[in-house]
Scaffold this active site. Structure first.
Site, PDB file in Angstrom:
ATOM      1  N   TYR A 143      58.138  -4.646  25.930  1.00 15.18           N
ATOM      2  CA  TYR A 143      57.577  -5.240  24.715  1.00 15.18           C
ATOM      3  C   TYR A 143      58.663  -5.578  23.698  1.00 15.18           C
ATOM      4  CZ  TYR A 143      52.517  -4.528  25.418  1.00 15.18           C
ATOM      5  OH  TYR A 143      51.217  -4.601  25.843  1.00 15.18           O
ATOM      6  N   LYS A 194      57.614   2.697  38.158  1.00 14.28           N
ATOM      7  CA  LYS A 194      57.743   1.810  39.321  1.00 14.28           C
ATOM      8  C   LYS A 194      59.160   2.009  39.852  1.00 14.28           C
ATOM      9  CE  LYS A 194      56.145  -1.456  42.070  1.00 14.28           C
ATOM     10  NZ  LYS A 194      55.030  -1.241  43.024  1.00 14.28           N
ATOM     11  N   ASP A 226      51.218   1.117  40.702  1.00 10.70           N
ATOM     12  CA  ASP A 226      50.154   0.455  41.483  1.00 10.70           C
ATOM     13  C   ASP A 226      49.203   1.491  42.060  1.00 10.70           C
ATOM     14  OD1 ASP A 226      52.277   1.305  43.057  1.00 10.70           O
ATOM     15  OD2 ASP A 226      52.222  -0.405  44.425  1.00 10.70           O
ATOM     16  N   ASP A 250      49.609   0.189  28.451  1.00 13.86           N
ATOM     17  CA  ASP A 250      48.669  -0.828  27.966  1.00 13.86           C
ATOM     18  C   ASP A 250      47.643  -1.137  29.046  1.00 13.86           C
ATOM     19  OD1 ASP A 250      47.625  -2.956  26.338  1.00 13.86           O
ATOM     20  OD2 ASP A 250      48.744  -4.368  27.582  1.00 13.86           O
ATOM     21  N   ASP A 254      43.378   0.379  29.526  1.00 20.05           N
ATOM     22  CA  ASP A 254      42.179  -0.465  29.651  1.00 20.05           C
ATOM     23  C   ASP A 254      41.405  -0.098  30.914  1.00 20.05           C
ATOM     24  OD1 ASP A 254      42.885  -1.897  27.345  1.00 20.05           O
ATOM     25  OD2 ASP A 254      42.320  -3.826  28.240  1.00 20.05           O
TER      26      ASP A 254
HETATM   27  C1  IPM Z   1      46.755  -2.590  22.786  1.00 15.67           C
HETATM   28  C2  IPM Z   1      46.716  -4.093  22.694  1.00 15.67           C
HETATM   29  C3  IPM Z   1      48.031  -4.595  22.104  1.00 15.67           C
HETATM   30  C4  IPM Z   1      49.151  -4.171  23.032  1.00 15.67           C
HETATM   31  C5  IPM Z   1      48.069  -6.109  21.823  1.00 15.67           C
HETATM   32  C6  IPM Z   1      46.927  -6.560  20.946  1.00 15.67           C
HETATM   33  C7  IPM Z   1      49.398  -6.537  21.242  1.00 15.67           C
HETATM   34  O1  IPM Z   1      46.447  -4.642  23.931  1.00 15.67           O
HETATM   35  O2  IPM Z   1      46.978  -1.925  21.766  1.00 15.67           O
HETATM   36  O3  IPM Z   1      46.535  -2.073  23.887  1.00 15.67           O
HETATM   37  O4  IPM Z   1      49.447  -4.871  24.007  1.00 15.67           O
HETATM   38  O5  IPM Z   1      49.741  -3.118  22.796  1.00 15.67           O
HETATM   39 MG    MG Z   2      45.883  -3.242  25.412  1.00 18.03          MG
END
Ligand code: IPM
Ligand code: MG
Length: 367
Positions: A143, A194, A226, A250, A254
């Site tokens: 990032y 990884k 993975d 990240d 999710d």
């Molecule tokens: C998160 C989001 C952010 C990230 C985005 C909105 C920049 O996806 O906090 O998980 O990638 O960190």
């Molecule tokens: Mg995110």
């Protein structure tokens, strides 16, 4: 006299202001109940700041955030700003506040409330009772690594590049956060990398192994990312604490959120280093985004934002009992059958953002 906490709220875009509204009401309830007193300042971040000031995060907002005892953030971004310059896109504001405040440790707990085990897209027995904690490195890795950019190539076409970079101190401090948290839980830490392909994460693994010598009571394991993505949807309960890089965290958080029924249930805490007085910068935000499709309609689930408030009470103010009470109120409301659209399944009563907030406050008043 209860102590006054200085809070900066940054509602942001999309459903951010709606879910922040419910947090503000719960904070007002806490003040009325004499639990705590808040001095609240509000400011803009993301798309709304671009509209007002031409940039997603102003330096004076960063200064306010540094001065505050804690920051509460809603969400940033949306299709309206798809075409703004990459440097000033809404997400750049979020990345900048994380970096400027040194919020290197991002804690993302994925907990399945019993009442929601059937709302998950995964089988009941796979997710019921799930309680894992993802510790995501937040101010380094791909990032932020340099060089980065897009260049024209001499013969035509372009080359785009980013750099996945970690240093020993960066891995050391995030690994320690993982080990310390594991000590307070089931004492198992899984570091995800990884290492079979990327040198920088091979080095990550070696550094984590080195730090592990200071934590003989924690059972450390390693997993390739993975495989980890697969294991998180196959058998998520095998994990206790996960520590991983910025980008892997990240993505994996999710994935983990779906075990809990919805991205609308996941809170997070982003913490900086402790200073000599034992204080640190901290920002609390739900993991969900701005949900432009339902923004402004009163449909958003405020629970991840409310659970982020609970994390603030616990991690910034040592108000563990009040955090427990708020989490219990959320659980009771879910047990009573109320559901926003994102966690609605066959059972339950569909309610909107404010009704959900009302129910949590009513529950807090009863407890
Ligand atoms: C998160 C989001 C952010 C990230 C985005 C909105 C920049 O996806 O906090 O998980 O990638 O960190
Ligand atoms: Mg995110």
């Amino acid at each position: 006299m209860v102590a006054t906490k200085n809070i900066l709220t940054l509602p942001g875009d999309g459903i951010g202001p709606e879910v922040m509204g419910e947090v503000r009401r719960v904070m007002a309830w806490m003040e009325q109940a004499g639990v705590v007193s808040f001095e609240i300042e509000e400011d803009l971040i993301g798309g709304c700041s671009i509209d007002a000031y031409g940039e997603p995060l102003r330096s004076e907002t960063i200064e306010k955030a540094k001065r505050a005892d804690a920051v509460l953030l809603g969400a940033v971004g949306g299709p309206k700003w798809d075409d703004v310059d990459f440097e000033i896109r809404p997400e750049a504001g979020l990345l900048a506040i994380r970096k400027e405040l040194g919020l290197f440790a991002n804690l993302r707990p994925a907990i399945v409330f019993d009442a929601l085990a059937d709302a998950s897209s995964l089988k009941h027995e796979v997710v019921s009772g799930l309680d894992i904690l993802i510790v995501r490195e937040l101010t380094g890795g791909i990032y932020f690594g340099e060089p980065r950019g897009v260049e024209d190539m001499p013969g035509g076409g372009k080359r785009g590049f980013n750099t996945l970079l970690y240093t020993t101190p960066e891995v050391d401090r995030i690994a320690r956060v993982g080990f310390e948290l594991a000590l307070k839980r089931d004492k198992r830490l899984c570091s995800i990398d990884k290492a079979n392909v990327l040198e920088s994460t091979r080095m990550w693994r070696e550094e984590v192994v080195r730090v592990a010598r200071d934590y003989p009571d924690v059972d450390l394991s390693h997993m390739l990312v993975d495989n980890a993505a697969m294991q998180l949807v196959r058998a998520p309960k095998q994990f206790d604490v996960i520590v991983t890089t910025n980008m892997f965290g990240d993505i994996l958080s999710d994935a983990a959120s779906m075990a809990t029924g919805s991205l609308g249930m996941l809170p997070s805490a982003s913490l900086g280093a402790l200073d000599a007085e034992g204080n640190r910068n901290a920002l609390y935000e739900p993991v969900h985004g701005t949900a432009p499709d339902i923004a402004g309609q009163g449909k958003a689930n405020p629970l991840a934002m409310l659970l982020s408030l609970a994390m603030m009470l616990r991690y910034s103010f040592d108000m563990g009992e009040d955090a427990d009470r708020l989490e219990k109120a959320v659980e009771n409301v879910l047990n009573s059958g109320l559901r926003t659209g994102d966690i609605m399944s066959d059972v339950g009563k569909l309610v909107g953002t404010v009704d959900m907030g009302d129910a949590v406050i009513a529950e807090l008043s009863r407890m």
